[in-house]
Design an enzyme around this catalytic site. Structure first.
Site, mmCIF file in Angstrom:
data_model
loop_
_atom_site.group_PDB
_atom_site.id
_atom_site.type_symbol
_atom_site.label_atom_id
_atom_site.label_comp_id
_atom_site.label_asym_id
_atom_site.label_seq_id
_atom_site.Cartn_x
_atom_site.Cartn_y
_atom_site.Cartn_z
ATOM 1 C CD GLU A 192 -100.619 -3.115 -142.482
ATOM 2 O OE1 GLU A 192 -100.574 -2.872 -141.249
ATOM 3 O OE2 GLU A 192 -101.696 -3.297 -143.098
ATOM 4 C CB SER B 100 -97.494 -2.994 -127.292
ATOM 5 O OG SER B 100 -96.132 -2.881 -127.684
ATOM 6 C CE LYS C 6 -99.543 -3.766 -134.555
ATOM 7 N NZ LYS C 6 -99.886 -2.447 -135.138
#
Length: 404
Positions: free
Chosen positions: A119, A386, A97
């Site tokens: 968010e 990830s 991210k």
């Protein structure tokens, strides 16, 4: 269904469409902000100083490039294709991210916006956003569903340590969809001085394009690394898909390579039963949600259905519009893993390779466990790891205590 390779040069078009998907479906109040962001991104991507600073931060602050790791023991255990893991879990903050968060905060600074909102579901995007806001000295507010705050308490604490305000959302299912709703309400109210760092490859144009572009470094690196290691391209790419940022980040560099198969793995939850999963391509339909037209889970009246996944980051009713296009084009396959399969994969990777994956990433590993034994010994899989599983350890312990 056609199997022609998409024309990447036209995706998205100038209106933000990927075929019939994408676009901008937002209140008029946000149109100015979206157009400003589109203009600023178009300028930034051509600016050598922007590209240079982004490259510096990705290397020295974020920790790129990440390794492409040969999972030798997992490969031996499954007895099929060679398995490589793209180690996004080794990045600063513990997940992919931050690739997007660091890029977007540079855009916010260019636009003179020093208040950041975001968010988060699993908390990894929230932590990444709080991290870059602290790095640049910006005010930060993160919206998170109350259910997700409970099951991801570690990441809530991390965001607060980083100076972010974390706002719990109790409406609806109190998960990711509701967190996005609240973030958008905030943005409408404070659009002049606030930038919304959207965390996945969805939402209104230009977000799907921007998030994809900031994450394409995953696939660009993986392509170079596998060519160096094996002197050829992989046979199969696998990644989990919630909104779809880590998956499109891996897939994008290989889309024109027709010999490379790609599979996105959605959240099968408790099985493909209404309200018990988040697998949009298993009974979903075309619709509009939170700014974009895409494939989503809705009833016959167009009302968004309840979703469920053991992984907070995959528990979302819609998928990114580019994924919908790639599925229609026949370029990417989409499967699903159930909660049970993901939890099993969580343990398999932990015990076999000494790597504890995030529950989101465990969905990709579950697919690897299914397909690797069906492939030849000289074939190659790359799975995108990830995120790491520190955030999920307490939840997995609780789930297992309920079973015993």
């Amino acid at each position: 269904m056609p199997t022609t390779t998409p024309d990447l040069s036209s995706l998205p078009d100038k209106h933000g469409h990927f075929g019939p998907y994408g676009g901008r479906f937002v209140p008029e109040t946000l149109m100015t902000a979206l157009l400003e962001l589109e203009r600023e991104y178009a300028s930034a991507r051509q600016d050598p100083s922007f590209r240079s600073e982004l490259a510096y931060l990705l290397h020295d602050f974020v920790g790129r490039p990440t390794p492409l790791y040969f999972a030798e023991r997992l490969t031996s255990k499954l007895g099929g294709a060679k398995i490589y893991l793209k180690r996004e879990d080794l990045l600063h903050t513990g997940a992919h991210k931050i690739n997007n968060a660091i890029g977007q905060i540079l855009l916010a600074r260019r636009m003179g916006k020093r208040r950041i909102i975001a968010e988060t579901g699993a908390g990894q995007h929230g932590v990444a956003t709080a991290t870059v806001a602290a790095r640049f000295g910006f005010e930060c507010c993160i919206y998170m569903g109350a259910v997700d705050m409970e099951r991801q308490a570690l990441n809530v604490a991390r965001m607060r340590f980083l100076g972010a305000k974390v706002v719990g959302v109790t409406a609806g299912q109190a998960t990711l969809k509701e967190a996005i709703n609240e973030a958008m309400r905030d943005w409408v109210t404070n659009v002049r001085d606030t930038h919304y760092i959207l965390g996945s490859a969805l939402g209104a144009h230009p977000y799907p394009m921007i998030v994809r572009d900031f994450h394409r470094v995953i696939g660009d690196e993986a392509r170079q690394q596998i060519l160096q290691r094996e002197e050829r391209l992989p046979d199969h790419l696998i990644a989990c898909v919630g909104g779809g940022s880590n998956a499109i980040g891996l897939f994008y560099a290989f889309l024109k390579d027709e010999g490379v198969r790609m599979t996105g793995v959605e959240a099968g939850g408790g099985g493909i039963i209404r309200g018990q999963h988040a697998a949009r391509f298993q009974g979903g339909k075309l619709g509009v949600l939170q700014g974009t037209k895409t494939w989503l889970l809705a009833d016959n009246d167009g009302q968004i259905e309840l979703t469920h996944s053991v992984s907070a980051g995959l528990d979302y009713a819609a998928i990114g519009p580019e994924h919908s296009f790639l599925r229609d084009a026949g370029r990417v396959d989409y499967s699903y893993a159930t909660d049970e399969e993901a939890l099993s994969a969580f343990h398999v990777l932990s015990c076999t390779e000494g790597i504890i994956p995030a529950l989101e990433s465990a969905h990709a590993i579950a697919e690897v466990i299914k397909v690797a034994p069906t492939m030849e010994l000289d074939q190659i899989i790359i799975a995108n790891l990830s995120g790491r599983g520190d955030k999920d350890v307490h939840q997995v312990m609780e789930l297992e205590s309920l079973k015993s």
